[in-house]
Scaffold this motif. Structure first.
Motif, PDB file in Angstrom:
ATOM      1  N   PRO A  49       0.818  -1.220   0.000  1.00  0.00           N
ATOM      2  CA  PRO A  49       0.000   0.000   0.000  1.00  0.00           C
ATOM      3  C   PRO A  49       0.852   1.269   0.000  1.00  0.00           C
ATOM      4  CG  PRO A  49      -0.776  -1.560   1.644  1.00  0.00           C
ATOM      5  CD  PRO A  49       0.543  -2.070   1.149  1.00  0.00           C
ATOM      6  N   GLY A  50       0.369   2.284  -0.688  1.00  0.00           N
ATOM      7  CA  GLY A  50       1.044   3.571  -0.781  1.00  0.00           C
ATOM      8  C   GLY A  50       0.498   4.357  -1.955  1.00  0.00           C
ATOM      9  N   LYS A  51       1.310   5.235  -2.503  1.00  0.00           N
ATOM     10  CA  LYS A  51       0.910   6.058  -3.643  1.00  0.00           C
ATOM     11  C   LYS A  51       1.786   5.694  -4.833  1.00  0.00           C
ATOM     12  CE  LYS A  51       0.472  10.911  -5.002  1.00  0.00           C
ATOM     13  NZ  LYS A  51       0.204  11.036  -6.200  1.00  0.00           N
ATOM     14  N   ILE A  52       1.156   5.310  -5.937  1.00  0.00           N
ATOM     15  CA  ILE A  52       1.897   4.976  -7.150  1.00  0.00           C
ATOM     16  C   ILE A  52       2.446   6.264  -7.749  1.00  0.00           C
ATOM     17  CG2 ILE A  52       1.729   4.079  -9.508  1.00  0.00           C
ATOM     18  CD1 ILE A  52      -0.390   2.110  -8.453  1.00  0.00           C
ATOM     19  N   THR A  53       3.766   6.305  -7.937  1.00  0.00           N
ATOM     20  CA  THR A  53       4.407   7.493  -8.497  1.00  0.00           C
ATOM     21  C   THR A  53       4.909   7.267  -9.918  1.00  0.00           C
ATOM     22  OG1 THR A  53       6.530   6.874  -7.523  1.00  0.00           O
ATOM     23  CG2 THR A  53       5.107   8.354  -6.230  1.00  0.00           C
ATOM     24  N   ASP A  54       5.035   6.008 -10.330  1.00  0.00           N
ATOM     25  CA  ASP A  54       5.481   5.701 -11.684  1.00  0.00           C
ATOM     26  C   ASP A  54       4.958   4.321 -12.036  1.00  0.00           C
ATOM     27  OD1 ASP A  54       6.909   6.239 -14.076  1.00  0.00           O
ATOM     28  OD2 ASP A  54       8.555   4.970 -13.394  1.00  0.00           O
ATOM     29  N   GLU A  55       4.607   4.150 -13.305  1.00  0.00           N
ATOM     30  CA  GLU A  55       4.102   2.853 -13.753  1.00  0.00           C
ATOM     31  C   GLU A  55       4.485   2.645 -15.208  1.00  0.00           C
ATOM     32  OE1 GLU A  55      -0.386   4.643 -14.493  1.00  0.00           O
ATOM     33  OE2 GLU A  55      -0.059   3.244 -12.870  1.00  0.00           O
ATOM     34  N   GLU A  56       4.771   1.395 -15.537  1.00  0.00           N
ATOM     35  CA  GLU A  56       5.093   1.069 -16.922  1.00  0.00           C
ATOM     36  C   GLU A  56       4.807  -0.405 -17.187  1.00  0.00           C
ATOM     37  OE1 GLU A  56       9.333   1.201 -17.966  1.00  0.00           O
ATOM     38  OE2 GLU A  56       9.761   1.182 -15.833  1.00  0.00           O
ATOM     39  N   LEU A  57       4.666  -0.717 -18.444  1.00  0.00           N
ATOM     40  CA  LEU A  57       4.504  -2.086 -18.899  1.00  0.00           C
ATOM     41  C   LEU A  57       5.728  -2.389 -19.742  1.00  0.00           C
ATOM     42  CD1 LEU A  57       2.811  -4.664 -19.194  1.00  0.00           C
ATOM     43  CD2 LEU A  57       1.581  -3.552 -21.066  1.00  0.00           C
ATOM     44  N   GLU A  58       6.429  -3.472 -19.390  1.00  0.00           N
ATOM     45  CA  GLU A  58       7.704  -3.741 -20.044  1.00  0.00           C
ATOM     46  C   GLU A  58       7.909  -5.230 -20.266  1.00  0.00           C
ATOM     47  OE1 GLU A  58      10.561  -2.109 -17.313  1.00  0.00           O
ATOM     48  OE2 GLU A  58       9.763  -3.263 -15.658  1.00  0.00           O
ATOM     49  N   LEU A  66       6.181 -10.400 -19.653  1.00  0.00           N
ATOM     50  CA  LEU A  66       5.546  -9.095 -19.799  1.00  0.00           C
ATOM     51  C   LEU A  66       5.031  -8.693 -18.427  1.00  0.00           C
ATOM     52  CD1 LEU A  66       4.717  -6.950 -21.909  1.00  0.00           C
ATOM     53  CD2 LEU A  66       2.557  -8.166 -22.161  1.00  0.00           C
ATOM     54  N   ARG A  67       5.538  -7.561 -17.918  1.00  0.00           N
ATOM     55  CA  ARG A  67       5.156  -7.185 -16.565  1.00  0.00           C
ATOM     56  C   ARG A  67       4.893  -5.698 -16.446  1.00  0.00           C
ATOM     57  NH1 ARG A  67       9.546  -7.929 -12.095  1.00  0.00           N
ATOM     58  NH2 ARG A  67       9.818  -9.886 -13.135  1.00  0.00           N
ATOM     59  N   TYR A  68       3.972  -5.404 -15.543  1.00  0.00           N
ATOM     60  CA  TYR A  68       3.750  -4.031 -15.114  1.00  0.00           C
ATOM     61  C   TYR A  68       4.740  -3.772 -13.984  1.00  0.00           C
ATOM     62  CZ  TYR A  68      -0.820  -4.069 -17.458  1.00  0.00           C
ATOM     63  OH  TYR A  68      -1.841  -4.130 -18.378  1.00  0.00           O
ATOM     64  N   SER A  69       5.321  -2.600 -13.975  1.00  0.00           N
ATOM     65  CA  SER A  69       6.244  -2.218 -12.912  1.00  0.00           C
ATOM     66  C   SER A  69       5.737  -0.923 -12.296  1.00  0.00           C
ATOM     67  CB  SER A  69       7.644  -2.016 -13.493  1.00  0.00           C
ATOM     68  OG  SER A  69       8.539  -1.623 -12.476  1.00  0.00           O
ATOM     69  N   PHE A  70       5.609  -0.913 -10.980  1.00  0.00           N
ATOM     70  CA  PHE A  70       5.080   0.241 -10.255  1.00  0.00           C
ATOM     71  C   PHE A  70       6.079   0.696  -9.203  1.00  0.00           C
ATOM     72  CE2 PHE A  70       1.462  -2.297 -11.602  1.00  0.00           C
ATOM     73  CZ  PHE A  70       0.648  -1.353 -12.197  1.00  0.00           C
ATOM     74  N   ASP A  71       6.282   1.988  -9.123  1.00  0.00           N
ATOM     75  CA  ASP A  71       7.005   2.577  -8.001  1.00  0.00           C
ATOM     76  C   ASP A  71       5.942   3.095  -7.047  1.00  0.00           C
ATOM     77  OD1 ASP A  71       9.398   2.055  -9.232  1.00  0.00           O
ATOM     78  OD2 ASP A  71       9.754   4.108  -9.877  1.00  0.00           O
ATOM     79  N   ILE A  72       6.001   2.632  -5.809  1.00  0.00           N
ATOM     80  CA  ILE A  72       4.990   3.002  -4.809  1.00  0.00           C
ATOM     81  C   ILE A  72       5.692   3.698  -3.654  1.00  0.00           C
ATOM     82  CG2 ILE A  72       3.218   2.140  -3.241  1.00  0.00           C
ATOM     83  CD1 ILE A  72       2.889  -0.251  -5.171  1.00  0.00           C
ATOM     84  N   ARG A  73       5.304   4.932  -3.424  1.00  0.00           N
ATOM     85  CA  ARG A  73       5.917   5.733  -2.364  1.00  0.00           C
ATOM     86  C   ARG A  73       5.160   5.546  -1.055  1.00  0.00           C
ATOM     87  NH1 ARG A  73       5.968  11.341  -4.111  1.00  0.00           N
ATOM     88  NH2 ARG A  73       3.877  11.383  -3.279  1.00  0.00           N
ATOM     89  N   THR A  74       5.919   5.349   0.011  1.00  0.00           N
ATOM     90  CA  THR A  74       5.365   5.274   1.357  1.00  0.00           C
ATOM     91  C   THR A  74       6.211   6.190   2.242  1.00  0.00           C
ATOM     92  OG1 THR A  74       6.789   3.468   2.081  1.00  0.00           O
ATOM     93  CG2 THR A  74       4.715   2.849   1.006  1.00  0.00           C
ATOM     94  N   LYS A  75       5.872   6.269   3.497  1.00  0.00           N
ATOM     95  CA  LYS A  75       6.645   7.088   4.434  1.00  0.00           C
ATOM     96  C   LYS A  75       8.070   6.578   4.581  1.00  0.00           C
ATOM     97  CE  LYS A  75       2.677   8.591   7.113  1.00  0.00           C
ATOM     98  NZ  LYS A  75       1.972   8.549   8.383  1.00  0.00           N
TER      99      LYS A  75
END
Length: 101
Positions: A49-58, A66-75
């Motif tokens: 859980p957190g806030k998605i700051t970047d996402e891509e399909l690569e 084939l995968r989705y990649s997410f950067d998720i920011r937390t405290k």
């Protein structure tokens, strides 16, 4: 007056659509994915859980390739979560390294 209003509304809609399209990398692979971006977001946020700051399909080794990649920011920092675009399974969930993508 009505024509000017239409041009402003149409221009604004185009701008917003363009911004949204640029925010996601890998659109050329969406046709090959069985899992939608929305479904992959849910899986990633369930894993971390957190806030998605970047996402891509690569295309990347592991899972179906084939995968989705997410950067998720937390405290505590940024977590990178990978979701298989064919099965929806979480392939990776680790702290983002010193050299982010």
């Amino acid at each position: 007056m009505k024509n000017r209003y239409f041009v402003v509304v149409a221009g604004t809609g185009f701008l917003l659509t363009s911004l949204a399209a640029n925010a996601f990398n890998g659109q050329e692979y969406l046709k090959d994915a069985k899992i939608s971006l929305k479904q992959a977001r849910v899986a990633a946020l369930n894993a971390h859980p957190g806030k998605i700051t970047d996402e891509e399909l690569e295309k990347e080794a592991g899972g179906s390739g084939l995968r989705y990649s997410f950067d998720i920011r937390t405290k505590r920092g940024t977590q990178e979560v990978g979701v298989d675009a064919q099965t929806g399974s979480v392939l990776g969930n680790s702290a983002e390294g010193a050299n982010p993508d």
